[in-house]
Design a protein around this motif. Structure first.
Motif, mmCIF file in Angstrom:
data_model
loop_
_atom_site.group_PDB
_atom_site.id
_atom_site.type_symbol
_atom_site.label_atom_id
_atom_site.label_comp_id
_atom_site.label_asym_id
_atom_site.label_seq_id
_atom_site.Cartn_x
_atom_site.Cartn_y
_atom_site.Cartn_z
ATOM 1 N N THR A 168 0.840 -1.190 0.000
ATOM 2 C CA THR A 168 0.000 0.000 0.000
ATOM 3 C C THR A 168 0.879 1.245 0.000
ATOM 4 O OG1 THR A 168 -0.110 -0.054 2.416
ATOM 5 C CG2 THR A 168 -1.887 -1.147 1.217
ATOM 6 N N ALA A 169 0.318 2.325 -0.455
ATOM 7 C CA ALA A 169 1.076 3.570 -0.541
ATOM 8 C C ALA A 169 1.487 4.034 0.851
ATOM 9 C CB ALA A 169 0.237 4.642 -1.230
ATOM 10 N N PHE A 170 2.564 4.803 0.910
ATOM 11 C CA PHE A 170 3.027 5.332 2.188
ATOM 12 C C PHE A 170 2.040 6.376 2.724
ATOM 13 C CE2 PHE A 170 6.991 3.422 0.903
ATOM 14 C CZ PHE A 170 7.600 3.093 2.099
ATOM 15 N N THR A 171 1.890 6.366 4.036
ATOM 16 C CA THR A 171 1.017 7.301 4.731
ATOM 17 C C THR A 171 1.853 8.199 5.626
ATOM 18 O OG1 THR A 171 -0.791 5.692 4.745
ATOM 19 C CG2 THR A 171 -0.923 7.506 6.326
ATOM 20 N N ALA A 172 1.606 9.491 5.570
ATOM 21 C CA ALA A 172 2.339 10.425 6.435
ATOM 22 C C ALA A 172 1.847 10.288 7.870
ATOM 23 C CB ALA A 172 2.144 11.850 5.940
ATOM 24 N N TYR A 173 2.746 10.481 8.820
ATOM 25 C CA TYR A 173 2.343 10.531 10.217
ATOM 26 C C TYR A 173 3.171 11.592 10.934
ATOM 27 C CZ TYR A 173 6.341 8.008 12.383
ATOM 28 O OH TYR A 173 7.570 7.641 12.862
ATOM 29 N N THR A 174 2.679 12.041 12.064
ATOM 30 C CA THR A 174 3.349 13.095 12.834
ATOM 31 C C THR A 174 3.930 12.499 14.107
ATOM 32 O OG1 THR A 174 1.793 14.744 11.985
ATOM 33 C CG2 THR A 174 3.070 15.330 13.943
ATOM 34 N N PRO A 175 5.248 12.322 14.167
ATOM 35 C CA PRO A 175 5.852 11.736 15.361
ATOM 36 C C PRO A 175 5.803 12.700 16.538
ATOM 37 C CG PRO A 175 7.350 11.654 13.451
ATOM 38 C CD PRO A 175 6.255 12.610 13.123
ATOM 39 N N SER A 176 5.921 12.140 17.717
ATOM 40 C CA SER A 176 6.182 12.946 18.907
ATOM 41 C C SER A 176 7.626 12.692 19.317
ATOM 42 C CB SER A 176 5.222 12.583 20.033
ATOM 43 O OG SER A 176 5.326 11.209 20.355
ATOM 44 N N TYR A 177 8.197 13.594 20.111
ATOM 45 C CA TYR A 177 9.626 13.542 20.395
ATOM 46 C C TYR A 177 9.901 13.706 21.886
ATOM 47 C CZ TYR A 177 9.329 14.851 15.464
ATOM 48 O OH TYR A 177 8.980 14.917 14.133
ATOM 49 N N THR A 178 10.987 13.101 22.314
ATOM 50 C CA THR A 178 11.505 13.308 23.656
ATOM 51 C C THR A 178 12.925 13.844 23.531
ATOM 52 O OG1 THR A 178 10.172 11.505 24.553
ATOM 53 C CG2 THR A 178 12.065 12.209 25.858
ATOM 54 N N ASN A 179 13.216 14.942 24.213
ATOM 55 C CA ASN A 179 14.535 15.586 24.211
ATOM 56 C C ASN A 179 14.966 16.092 22.832
ATOM 57 O OD1 ASN A 179 14.916 15.100 27.011
ATOM 58 N ND2 ASN A 179 15.575 13.009 26.555
ATOM 59 N N LEU A 180 14.002 16.305 21.986
ATOM 60 C CA LEU A 180 14.253 16.916 20.677
ATOM 61 C C LEU A 180 13.197 17.988 20.449
ATOM 62 C CD1 LEU A 180 15.603 17.140 17.883
ATOM 63 C CD2 LEU A 180 14.140 15.250 17.122
ATOM 64 N N THR A 181 13.631 19.245 20.469
ATOM 65 C CA THR A 181 12.726 20.354 20.182
ATOM 66 C C THR A 181 12.752 20.596 18.686
ATOM 67 O OG1 THR A 181 13.176 21.367 22.339
ATOM 68 C CG2 THR A 181 12.232 22.792 20.627
ATOM 69 N N ILE A 182 11.623 20.347 18.032
ATOM 70 C CA ILE A 182 11.585 20.420 16.573
ATOM 71 C C ILE A 182 11.697 21.856 16.074
ATOM 72 C CG2 ILE A 182 10.028 20.128 14.606
ATOM 73 C CD1 ILE A 182 11.502 17.636 15.374
ATOM 74 N N GLY A 183 11.035 22.793 16.755
ATOM 75 C CA GLY A 183 11.099 24.184 16.315
ATOM 76 C C GLY A 183 10.700 24.328 14.864
ATOM 77 N N ASN A 184 11.583 24.934 14.051
ATOM 78 C CA ASN A 184 11.258 25.140 12.635
ATOM 79 C C ASN A 184 11.951 24.116 11.732
ATOM 80 O OD1 ASN A 184 13.847 26.090 12.965
ATOM 81 N ND2 ASN A 184 13.533 28.013 11.846
ATOM 82 N N ALA A 185 12.200 22.928 12.261
ATOM 83 C CA ALA A 185 12.774 21.851 11.448
ATOM 84 C C ALA A 185 11.785 21.414 10.379
ATOM 85 C CB ALA A 185 13.142 20.658 12.334
ATOM 86 N N VAL A 186 12.313 20.848 9.318
ATOM 87 C CA VAL A 186 11.480 20.248 8.270
ATOM 88 C C VAL A 186 11.446 18.747 8.528
ATOM 89 C CG1 VAL A 186 11.204 19.829 5.807
ATOM 90 C CG2 VAL A 186 12.087 22.036 6.614
#
Length: 199
Positions: free
Chosen positions: A64-82
């Motif tokens: 099946t086609a890939f599905t996007a998902y939104t991870p959560s993080y520990t000790n990583l501040t995403i900020g304006n990361a892509v």
């Protein structure tokens, strides 16, 4: 009559008649696709090439086609990361990729955990991801990710001793993170697989 009805695509016999061949009753009726897939037909029936192909296809998990998902993080501040995270399921196998390109407000503060799209069943500290840590314009480092609490715990290799040792990535391992640096990893795990290590 039997010989006259043989073909290159399987044995095609006139329907409605039971034939006894070598003491075995042959019912000249193509089994249904459902029977071919489930293997529930209990009579001696004829498989055409089409039904054989359908049965094989039915046992091959569909991609099946890939599905996007939104991870959560520990000790990583995403900020304006892509961030690009996606996954697919093939039967009970989950395969996916995560790419994080650091921005000016992205930072690492400790051991990094990235959540998975689903929780592996019974896997504890098993390596399920191949990681690349890219220091922009400088070097590329290899690591792995292990399962912990339904997330991937990102590791690098310390090769100071005879054998490579897994160490958590953090604010300064494998380098001091900055704008343009990248964390990339591919993960793969089974939903029905148990593995456990003591350490």
């Amino acid at each position: 009559q039997l010989a006259a009805n043989l073909s290159d695509n399987g044995i095609n016999l006139p329907t409605g008649t039971t034939y006894n061949v070598g003491g075995v009753d042959i019912i000249p009726e193509l089994i249904s696709q459902a029977e071919a897939e489930a293997g529930t037909s209990e009579t001696e029936r004829i498989f055409s090439a089409l039904r054989v192909a359908q049965a094989i296809d039915a046992q091959t998990p569909a991609f099946t086609a890939f599905t996007a998902y939104t991870p959560s993080y520990t000790n990583l501040t995403i900020g304006n990361a892509v961030v690009t995270a996606r996954y697919t399921k093939i039967g009970t196998l989950v395969v996916g990729t995560v790419e994080i390109i650091f921005g000016t407000t992205t930072s690492v503060s400790g051991s990094v955990y990235v959540s998975l799209p689903s929780t592996p069943n019974g896997i504890i500290r098993s390596p399920i991801a191949i990681c690349t840590y890219l220091e922009a314009g400088v070097a590329q480092y290899t690591g792995l990710g292990v399962v912990q609490s339904g997330s991937v715990r990102l590791k690098a290799f310390n090769v100071a001793s005879t054998y490579a040792k897994q160490v958590d990535i953090n604010a300064s391992i494998p380098f001091t993170w900055g704008t343009g640096d990248q964390i990339l990893f591919e993960f793969y795990y089974l939903l029905k697989w148990a593995y456990h290590t003591s350490n």
